[in-house]
Motif scaffolding. Structure first.
Motif, PDB file in Angstrom:
ATOM      1  N   MET A  44      60.428  17.337 139.832  1.00  0.00           N
ATOM      2  CA  MET A  44      61.187  17.511 138.598  1.00  0.00           C
ATOM      3  C   MET A  44      60.550  18.621 137.758  1.00  0.00           C
ATOM      4  O   MET A  44      59.404  18.510 137.336  1.00  0.00           O
ATOM      5  CB  MET A  44      61.216  16.216 137.798  1.00  0.00           C
ATOM      6  N   PRO A  45      61.279  19.713 137.552  1.00  0.00           N
ATOM      7  CA  PRO A  45      60.732  20.814 136.761  1.00  0.00           C
ATOM      8  C   PRO A  45      60.867  20.529 135.273  1.00  0.00           C
ATOM      9  O   PRO A  45      61.709  19.740 134.860  1.00  0.00           O
ATOM     10  CB  PRO A  45      61.609  22.000 137.165  1.00  0.00           C
ATOM     11  N   GLY A  46      60.042  21.190 134.478  1.00  0.00           N
ATOM     12  CA  GLY A  46      60.210  21.126 133.029  1.00  0.00           C
ATOM     13  C   GLY A  46      61.231  22.169 132.609  1.00  0.00           C
ATOM     14  O   GLY A  46      61.278  23.260 133.156  1.00  0.00           O
ATOM     15  N   GLY A  47      62.084  21.847 131.687  1.00  0.00           N
ATOM     16  CA  GLY A  47      63.066  22.818 131.203  1.00  0.00           C
ATOM     17  C   GLY A  47      64.305  22.873 132.061  1.00  0.00           C
ATOM     18  O   GLY A  47      64.655  21.916 132.744  1.00  0.00           O
ATOM     19  N   HIS A  48      64.940  24.027 132.038  1.00  0.00           N
ATOM     20  CA  HIS A  48      66.209  24.206 132.734  1.00  0.00           C
ATOM     21  C   HIS A  48      66.008  25.014 134.009  1.00  0.00           C
ATOM     22  O   HIS A  48      65.022  25.709 134.167  1.00  0.00           O
ATOM     23  CB  HIS A  48      67.208  24.928 131.828  1.00  0.00           C
ATOM     24  N   GLY A  49      67.000  24.939 134.884  1.00  0.00           N
ATOM     25  CA  GLY A  49      66.951  25.695 136.122  1.00  0.00           C
ATOM     26  C   GLY A  49      68.324  25.797 136.731  1.00  0.00           C
ATOM     27  O   GLY A  49      69.325  25.380 136.132  1.00  0.00           O
ATOM     28  N   THR A  50      68.382  26.366 137.916  1.00  0.00           N
ATOM     29  CA  THR A  50      69.631  26.527 138.653  1.00  0.00           C
ATOM     30  C   THR A  50      69.423  26.052 140.077  1.00  0.00           C
ATOM     31  O   THR A  50      68.420  26.394 140.709  1.00  0.00           O
ATOM     32  CB  THR A  50      70.075  28.006 138.661  1.00  0.00           C
ATOM     33  N   LEU A  51      70.377  25.264 140.555  1.00  0.00           N
ATOM     34  CA  LEU A  51      70.359  24.804 141.936  1.00  0.00           C
ATOM     35  C   LEU A  51      71.277  25.701 142.751  1.00  0.00           C
ATOM     36  O   LEU A  51      72.428  25.930 142.360  1.00  0.00           O
ATOM     37  CB  LEU A  51      70.837  23.353 142.028  1.00  0.00           C
ATOM     38  N   PHE A  52      70.776  26.222 143.854  1.00  0.00           N
ATOM     39  CA  PHE A  52      71.552  27.064 144.753  1.00  0.00           C
ATOM     40  C   PHE A  52      71.712  26.351 146.086  1.00  0.00           C
ATOM     41  O   PHE A  52      70.821  25.627 146.526  1.00  0.00           O
ATOM     42  CB  PHE A  52      70.854  28.412 145.002  1.00  0.00           C
ATOM     43  N   ALA A  53      72.845  26.582 146.735  1.00  0.00           N
ATOM     44  CA  ALA A  53      73.084  26.123 148.103  1.00  0.00           C
ATOM     45  C   ALA A  53      73.772  27.266 148.838  1.00  0.00           C
ATOM     46  O   ALA A  53      74.623  27.956 148.266  1.00  0.00           O
ATOM     47  CB  ALA A  53      73.956  24.882 148.120  1.00  0.00           C
ATOM     48  N   PHE A  54      73.406  27.461 150.104  1.00  0.00           N
ATOM     49  CA  PHE A  54      74.010  28.539 150.885  1.00  0.00           C
ATOM     50  C   PHE A  54      74.760  27.961 152.069  1.00  0.00           C
ATOM     51  O   PHE A  54      74.173  27.286 152.923  1.00  0.00           O
ATOM     52  CB  PHE A  54      72.955  29.526 151.385  1.00  0.00           C
ATOM     53  N   CYS A  55      76.072  28.235 152.130  1.00  0.00           N
ATOM     54  CA  CYS A  55      76.928  27.828 153.243  1.00  0.00           C
ATOM     55  C   CYS A  55      77.048  29.011 154.197  1.00  0.00           C
ATOM     56  O   CYS A  55      77.283  30.138 153.763  1.00  0.00           O
ATOM     57  CB  CYS A  55      78.307  27.419 152.712  1.00  0.00           C
ATOM     58  N   ASN A  56      76.908  28.746 155.490  1.00  0.00           N
ATOM     59  CA  ASN A  56      76.960  29.850 156.457  1.00  0.00           C
ATOM     60  C   ASN A  56      78.348  30.479 156.557  1.00  0.00           C
ATOM     61  O   ASN A  56      78.487  31.581 157.075  1.00  0.00           O
ATOM     62  CB  ASN A  56      76.474  29.393 157.831  1.00  0.00           C
ATOM     63  N   GLN A  57      79.399  29.832 156.063  1.00  0.00           N
ATOM     64  CA  GLN A  57      80.741  30.413 156.114  1.00  0.00           C
ATOM     65  C   GLN A  57      81.252  30.884 154.753  1.00  0.00           C
ATOM     66  O   GLN A  57      82.051  31.804 154.684  1.00  0.00           O
ATOM     67  CB  GLN A  57      81.729  29.413 156.697  1.00  0.00           C
TER      68      GLN A  57
END
Length: 65
Positions: A44-57
């Motif tokens: 769990m990070p402190g503050g804000h962040g961005t979650l990324f996911a990469f789809c191969n298509q």
């Protein structure tokens, strides 16, 4: 700890390649493989962040946290 999951196909031809949690101070990356469940755990990070996911298509997706 944050638990991340996605409703996404994980076949040999259509799958998520990774989840990445990016904050101002760190990057956490979880590599995913075809036929694996699309889930990950992140410290769990402190503050804000961005979650990324990469789809191969379909490419890169992001969601602010």
């Amino acid at each position: 700890e944050w638990y991340v999951t996605a409703q996404h196909p994980m076949t040999k031809t259509h799958f998520l390649s990774f989840f990445a949690l990016v904050t101002d101070s760190r990057v956490q990356l979880v590599k995913l493989y075809p036929e694996q469940m699309p889930e990950a755990r992140f410290a769990m990070p402190g503050g804000h962040g961005t979650l990324f996911a990469f789809c191969n298509q379909h490419g890169l997706f992001s969601m602010p946290l």
